[in-house]
Scaffold this motif. Structure first.
Motif, PDB file in Angstrom:
ATOM      1  N   UNK A 412       0.827  -1.212   0.000  1.00  0.00           N
ATOM      2  CA  UNK A 412       0.000   0.000   0.000  1.00  0.00           C
ATOM      3  C   UNK A 412       0.857   1.256   0.000  1.00  0.00           C
ATOM      4  N   UNK A 413       1.998   1.206   0.690  1.00  0.00           N
ATOM      5  CA  UNK A 413       2.924   2.346   0.659  1.00  0.00           C
ATOM      6  C   UNK A 413       3.481   2.538  -0.747  1.00  0.00           C
ATOM      7  N   UNK A 414       3.814   1.419  -1.408  1.00  0.00           N
ATOM      8  CA  UNK A 414       4.331   1.504  -2.770  1.00  0.00           C
ATOM      9  C   UNK A 414       3.291   2.096  -3.708  1.00  0.00           C
ATOM     10  N   UNK A 415       2.000   1.733  -3.487  1.00  0.00           N
ATOM     11  CA  UNK A 415       0.948   2.225  -4.354  1.00  0.00           C
ATOM     12  C   UNK A 415       0.734   3.740  -4.223  1.00  0.00           C
ATOM     13  N   UNK A 416       1.221   4.318  -3.124  1.00  0.00           N
ATOM     14  CA  UNK A 416       1.146   5.774  -2.983  1.00  0.00           C
ATOM     15  C   UNK A 416       2.150   6.451  -3.905  1.00  0.00           C
ATOM     16  N   UNK A 417       3.251   5.752  -4.175  1.00  0.00           N
ATOM     17  CA  UNK A 417       4.281   6.291  -5.067  1.00  0.00           C
ATOM     18  C   UNK A 417       3.914   6.026  -6.528  1.00  0.00           C
ATOM     19  N   UNK A 418       3.398   4.811  -6.793  1.00  0.00           N
ATOM     20  CA  UNK A 418       2.977   4.426  -8.150  1.00  0.00           C
ATOM     21  C   UNK A 418       1.476   4.080  -8.109  1.00  0.00           C
ATOM     22  N   UNK A 419       0.631   5.085  -8.065  1.00  0.00           N
ATOM     23  CA  UNK A 419      -0.808   4.812  -7.883  1.00  0.00           C
ATOM     24  C   UNK A 419      -1.466   4.247  -9.136  1.00  0.00           C
ATOM     25  N   UNK A 420      -2.477   3.408  -8.905  1.00  0.00           N
ATOM     26  CA  UNK A 420      -3.330   2.943  -9.989  1.00  0.00           C
ATOM     27  C   UNK A 420      -4.462   3.946 -10.199  1.00  0.00           C
ATOM     28  N   UNK A 421      -4.940   4.018 -11.427  1.00  0.00           N
ATOM     29  CA  UNK A 421      -6.043   4.936 -11.751  1.00  0.00           C
ATOM     30  C   UNK A 421      -7.259   4.612 -10.887  1.00  0.00           C
TER      31      UNK A 421
END
Length: 431
Positions: A412-421
């Protein structure tokens, strides 16, 4: 050339009984060159292996030779390469891939056919037409059910429609407005060009290949005469109650006020399509009770309200916040499951790629999905899809090594850097 086609379209619109007897000469070098400039060069190549770029290197010479063959009536399309595309039900859909030069001629023919026939198509026909879309078909269907006295819905589908178009009927329908022997000859030769499957030539005695540039307009002409013209001019005037339909390619939905009229139409429809060499797909065609009062009647009988699927959406009876009747729609279960599997396979294929590249590709897929399925009342459907994509990504990233790469917190932390649409509703059904 655009002005000439516009003039033909205007004449066709202003003179409904007009028959064009000499328009084949418009498939000339000028029109073919226009078609070449607008042709997509990234499409798969036919049996000759020639791409748009290769054809364009000697464009003037190639077009001169092509026009000369058309004038001498010696032009013959090459067989199409046949490939099989998986369908939702586990079966496959045949796709025909044509040679580039044949695509040019098909595009020129498509423009002529469209100029003549487009002004005469009914508004109920939504597929493969300028300024029409699936969402417009859904909006029209919504009006038919919510704003009209619809009590019964016939959801129908024609079995192998593109594969079973009768060539003689197709030519006769086209000749109802175009009696140019040059156009007739060209249509016949395209329909009967044959296919190459597993390096073996097969004749095409019926059908119009899916993948042909002019197949959609030929299919619309066929459906116009077989279904819509018959329904609008012959069936509807004889009914005492409300009836209407919306058509998208070979998929159509009919709405009726009275059950007996719906049943009678269903039986007549079977005979009608059979007369023109077609057959209803019984497993996908059914008459159901659906509409403003259907839910109440079904509950009194101790039954659940029925649903139907059209253009990838399951339609069901519901209520608005203030208690008024509403038709709502959600992504059909089959379409949802198929797309989830497709995305999962894509992530597995890309699992060794850099993470930014994976995210970029997934965002392209997600945004495309939201643009189609992001429609009124389907918020949950697109949220569920986004969640499934996240789960697939988490699973595949943790398979890149023997040791887990991410916990859910780290992911979830990674998804803040590389977010999905993020899921978004793009289409209002009430526009």
């Amino acid at each position: 050339m655009g002005t000439k086609l516009e003039r033909i379209s205007q004449l066709s619109k202003e003179n409904p009984e007009m028959v064009f007897t000499s328009i084949g000469h418009l498939i000339n070098k000028e029109l073919l060159k226009e078609c070449h400039e607008k042709m997509d060069g990234n499409k798969a190549v036919g049996i000759d292996g020639k791409t748009k770029d290769e054809y364009g290197r000697n464009l003037e010479e190639n077009l001169d030779r092509l026009v000369e063959r058309l004038k001498k009536k010696s032009y013959r399309p090459q067989p199409a390469k046949r490939v099989e595309i998986p369908k939702d039900n586990g079966k496959t859909r045949p796709l025909s891939i044509y040679c580039y030069e044949d695509k040019l001629v098909q595009e020129a023919l498509r423009r002529l056919l469209e100029a003549v026939f487009e002004p005469h198509f009914y508004d109920e026909m939504m597929g493969f037409r300028p300024d029409r879309s699936c969402h417009m078909a859904l909006r029209k269907l919504n009006v038919m059910i919510e704003m009209r006295p619809t009590n019964y819905v016939l959801d129908a589908d024609i079995k192998g429609f593109f594969d079973h178009l009768d060539h003689e009927w197709a030519v006769r329908f086209i000749e109802s407005r175009i009696k140019d022997p040059n156009i007739t000859r060209l249509v016949r030769r395209m329909l009967k060009a044959g296919i190459m499957k597993d390096f073996q030539y097969e004749e095409t005695g019926e059908g119009s290949g899916q993948g042909s540039v002019c197949s959609p307009v030929i299919a619309n002409i066929y459906m116009h005469y077989v279904l819509l013209w018959w329904f609008k001019e012959k069936v509807k005037p004889s009914l005492r109650g409300y009836a209407d339909m919306v058509v998208y390619a070979d998929d159509f939905v009919c709405c009726f006020q009275y059950r007996e009229e719906a049943e009678q139409f269903y039986e007549r429809l079977k005979g009608r399509v059979k007369h023109f060499g077609l057959e209803l797909e019984e497993s996908k065609s059914r008459l159901i009770e659906f509409g403003r009062y259907a839910e109440e009647r079904r509950k009194r009988e101790g039954k659940k309200p029925e649903t139907f699927t059209f253009l990838g959406f399951t339609h069901y009876c519901s209520r608005s916040r203030n208690g008024k009747f509403r038709v709502k729609r959600k992504t059909s279960r089959k379409k949802f499951a198929r797309k989830c599997k497709e995305v999962h396979r894509k992530i597995i294929e890309m699992r060794t790629c850099p993470l930014p590249q994976i995210i970029r590709k997934l965002n392209q897929i997600l945004v495309g999905y939201y643009h189609y399925y992001g429609i009124t009342d389907n918020s949950k459907g697109i949220r569920d899809f986004c969640y499934r994509v996240r789960r697939s990504l988490f699973y595949c990233l943790n398979r890149r090594s023997q040791k887990k790469s991410y916990t859910w917190d780290a992911f979830n932390d990674m998804m803040k850097v590389y977010p999905l649409a993020r899921p978004k509703i793009y289409v209002s059904i009430y526009e």
